[in-house]
Design a protein around this motif. Structure first.
Motif, PDB file in Angstrom:
ATOM      1  N   ASP A   1       0.826  -1.209   0.000  1.00 34.32           N
ATOM      2  CA  ASP A   1       0.000   0.000   0.000  1.00 34.32           C
ATOM      3  C   ASP A   1       0.861   1.261   0.000  1.00 34.32           C
ATOM      4  O   ASP A   1       0.529   2.248  -0.664  1.00 34.32           O
ATOM      5  CB  ASP A   1      -0.945   0.010   1.204  1.00 34.32           C
ATOM      6  CG  ASP A   1      -2.094  -0.972   1.041  1.00 34.32           C
ATOM      7  OD1 ASP A   1      -2.303  -1.476  -0.075  1.00 34.32           O
ATOM      8  OD2 ASP A   1      -2.786  -1.235   2.043  1.00 34.32           O
ATOM      9  N   SER A   2       1.963   1.237   0.735  1.00 35.45           N
ATOM     10  CA  SER A   2       2.858   2.402   0.774  1.00 35.45           C
ATOM     11  C   SER A   2       3.490   2.642  -0.587  1.00 35.45           C
ATOM     12  O   SER A   2       3.608   3.790  -1.038  1.00 35.45           O
ATOM     13  CB  SER A   2       3.956   2.204   1.814  1.00 35.45           C
ATOM     14  OG  SER A   2       3.405   2.102   3.095  1.00 35.45           O
ATOM     15  N   LEU A   3       3.897   1.563  -1.250  1.00 35.59           N
ATOM     16  CA  LEU A   3       4.476   1.714  -2.591  1.00 35.59           C
ATOM     17  C   LEU A   3       3.448   2.257  -3.574  1.00 35.59           C
ATOM     18  O   LEU A   3       3.769   3.095  -4.430  1.00 35.59           O
ATOM     19  CB  LEU A   3       5.041   0.380  -3.078  1.00 35.59           C
ATOM     20  CG  LEU A   3       6.318  -0.079  -2.397  1.00 35.59           C
ATOM     21  CD1 LEU A   3       6.683  -1.498  -2.834  1.00 35.59           C
ATOM     22  CD2 LEU A   3       7.455   0.880  -2.681  1.00 35.59           C
ATOM     23  N   PHE A   4       2.216   1.797  -3.463  1.00 34.64           N
ATOM     24  CA  PHE A   4       1.168   2.319  -4.340  1.00 34.64           C
ATOM     25  C   PHE A   4       0.913   3.796  -4.044  1.00 34.64           C
ATOM     26  O   PHE A   4       0.731   4.599  -4.969  1.00 34.64           O
ATOM     27  CB  PHE A   4      -0.123   1.503  -4.183  1.00 34.64           C
ATOM     28  CG  PHE A   4      -1.208   1.913  -5.125  1.00 34.64           C
ATOM     29  CD1 PHE A   4      -1.069   1.745  -6.495  1.00 34.64           C
ATOM     30  CD2 PHE A   4      -2.372   2.483  -4.643  1.00 34.64           C
ATOM     31  CE1 PHE A   4      -2.069   2.136  -7.371  1.00 34.64           C
ATOM     32  CE2 PHE A   4      -3.378   2.870  -5.505  1.00 34.64           C
ATOM     33  CZ  PHE A   4      -3.222   2.701  -6.873  1.00 34.64           C
ATOM     34  N   PHE A   5       0.922   4.153  -2.765  1.00 35.95           N
ATOM     35  CA  PHE A   5       0.764   5.557  -2.376  1.00 35.95           C
ATOM     36  C   PHE A   5       1.873   6.403  -3.001  1.00 35.95           C
ATOM     37  O   PHE A   5       1.613   7.474  -3.561  1.00 35.95           O
ATOM     38  CB  PHE A   5       0.793   5.656  -0.845  1.00 35.95           C
ATOM     39  CG  PHE A   5       0.659   7.047  -0.307  1.00 35.95           C
ATOM     40  CD1 PHE A   5      -0.586   7.627  -0.145  1.00 35.95           C
ATOM     41  CD2 PHE A   5       1.787   7.789   0.047  1.00 35.95           C
ATOM     42  CE1 PHE A   5      -0.715   8.910   0.368  1.00 35.95           C
ATOM     43  CE2 PHE A   5       1.668   9.066   0.552  1.00 35.95           C
ATOM     44  CZ  PHE A   5       0.410   9.628   0.706  1.00 35.95           C
ATOM     45  N   LEU A   6       3.113   5.906  -2.914  1.00 35.78           N
ATOM     46  CA  LEU A   6       4.238   6.638  -3.502  1.00 35.78           C
ATOM     47  C   LEU A   6       4.129   6.708  -5.026  1.00 35.78           C
ATOM     48  O   LEU A   6       4.490   7.725  -5.636  1.00 35.78           O
ATOM     49  CB  LEU A   6       5.563   5.998  -3.096  1.00 35.78           C
ATOM     50  CG  LEU A   6       5.902   6.099  -1.613  1.00 35.78           C
ATOM     51  CD1 LEU A   6       7.153   5.293  -1.306  1.00 35.78           C
ATOM     52  CD2 LEU A   6       6.074   7.550  -1.199  1.00 35.78           C
ATOM     53  N   TYR A   7       3.640   5.660  -5.638  1.00 39.33           N
ATOM     54  CA  TYR A   7       3.438   5.675  -7.086  1.00 39.33           C
ATOM     55  C   TYR A   7       2.438   6.763  -7.470  1.00 39.33           C
ATOM     56  O   TYR A   7       2.658   7.519  -8.415  1.00 39.33           O
ATOM     57  CB  TYR A   7       2.952   4.307  -7.564  1.00 39.33           C
ATOM     58  CG  TYR A   7       2.474   4.314  -8.995  1.00 39.33           C
ATOM     59  CD1 TYR A   7       3.380   4.346 -10.042  1.00 39.33           C
ATOM     60  CD2 TYR A   7       1.115   4.306  -9.290  1.00 39.33           C
ATOM     61  CE1 TYR A   7       2.945   4.377 -11.352  1.00 39.33           C
ATOM     62  CE2 TYR A   7       0.669   4.329 -10.587  1.00 39.33           C
ATOM     63  CZ  TYR A   7       1.585   4.367 -11.627  1.00 39.33           C
ATOM     64  OH  TYR A   7       1.148   4.408 -12.923  1.00 39.33           O
ATOM     65  N   LEU A   8       1.323   6.831  -6.742  1.00 43.04           N
ATOM     66  CA  LEU A   8       0.328   7.862  -7.030  1.00 43.04           C
ATOM     67  C   LEU A   8       0.926   9.256  -6.883  1.00 43.04           C
ATOM     68  O   LEU A   8       0.697  10.140  -7.718  1.00 43.04           O
ATOM     69  CB  LEU A   8      -0.890   7.712  -6.119  1.00 43.04           C
ATOM     70  CG  LEU A   8      -1.755   6.479  -6.339  1.00 43.04           C
ATOM     71  CD1 LEU A   8      -2.847   6.402  -5.280  1.00 43.04           C
ATOM     72  CD2 LEU A   8      -2.368   6.478  -7.728  1.00 43.04           C
TER      73      LEU A   8
ATOM     74  N   SER B   1       4.067  10.066  -7.206  1.00 42.66           N
ATOM     75  CA  SER B   1       5.042  10.317  -8.276  1.00 42.66           C
ATOM     76  C   SER B   1       4.355  10.619  -9.605  1.00 42.66           C
ATOM     77  O   SER B   1       4.941  11.277 -10.466  1.00 42.66           O
ATOM     78  CB  SER B   1       5.984   9.122  -8.433  1.00 42.66           C
ATOM     79  OG  SER B   1       5.296   8.014  -8.970  1.00 42.66           O
ATOM     80  N   GLN B   2       3.129  10.183  -9.752  1.00 44.19           N
ATOM     81  CA  GLN B   2       2.379  10.466 -10.975  1.00 44.19           C
ATOM     82  C   GLN B   2       1.605  11.780 -10.883  1.00 44.19           C
ATOM     83  O   GLN B   2       0.930  12.170 -11.831  1.00 44.19           O
ATOM     84  CB  GLN B   2       1.408   9.321 -11.287  1.00 44.19           C
ATOM     85  CG  GLN B   2       2.086   8.000 -11.556  1.00 44.19           C
ATOM     86  CD  GLN B   2       3.005   8.063 -12.760  1.00 44.19           C
ATOM     87  OE1 GLN B   2       2.633   8.574 -13.816  1.00 44.19           O
ATOM     88  NE2 GLN B   2       4.214   7.563 -12.592  1.00 44.19           N
TER      89      GLN B   2
END
Length: 175
Positions: free
Chosen positions: A62-69, A71-72
């Protein structure tokens, strides 16, 4: 067209290098988990260790997905991932509390109440338990004898007469 000056470009390169090294560190940390199936890597764990591992993995994903969002350039303030991170954080607290609490039984047997129920149901008084005596001592032998006598009273095979007794009430008697 306006190009960034050398200071901004250098700062951007430095930030990207830091980001690249952070991604490499994440990949090296997760590589043991990614090389073998999760089921095989968790075979020897206790249930509490299972819970810790799974909650940590969910939080990492979930943290990686949060960071992906982020970064986009996608706003995460109203995104569902924020609620999911909070939910997983609460589970992390619950798992942590399980490790700190001593294991206590949820229910305790009230021996006195159980003896009253048994006595009322069988019609035989159950004596209060005596303090434990050393095996082979006179009180222990006496307790064994009392126990045998009580068991003999409770078993229906040991009744004095095997023929049916006439009921004591007269309402339904044949007379």
């Amino acid at each position: 067209m306006d190009f960034p000056d050398d200071e901004d470009a250098e700062e951007l390169r430095s930030t990207l290098d830091d980001f690249d090294s952070a991604i490499a560190k994440i990949e090296s940390t997760l590589s043991p988990f990614l090389e073998i199936p999760l089921v095989e890597s968790t075979k020897g764990l206790t249930p509490q260790e299972h819970a810790k591992l799974y909650v940590a993995l969910v939080y990492a994903i979930d943290s990686l997905f949060f960071l992906y969002l982020k970064s986009q350039g996608i706003s995460t303030s109203n995104h569902a991932v924020k609620e999911e991170l909070e939910r997983v954080r609460l589970y992390m607290q619950k798992v942590k509390e399980l490790g700190t609490k001593p294991a206590e039984p949820n229910m305790k047997l009230n021996v006195a109440a159980a003896n009253r129920f048994i006595s009322a149901g069988t019609g035989v008084a159950i004596p209060k338990p005596a303090p434990a005596a050393a095996p082979g001592s006179a009180p222990a032998k006496l307790a064994g004898t009392v126990r045998k006598e009580r068991d003999a009273q409770l078993t229906p095979q040991n009744s004095k007469s095997s023929k049916k007794t006439k009921p004591s009430h007269t309402r339904f008697s044949d007379d």
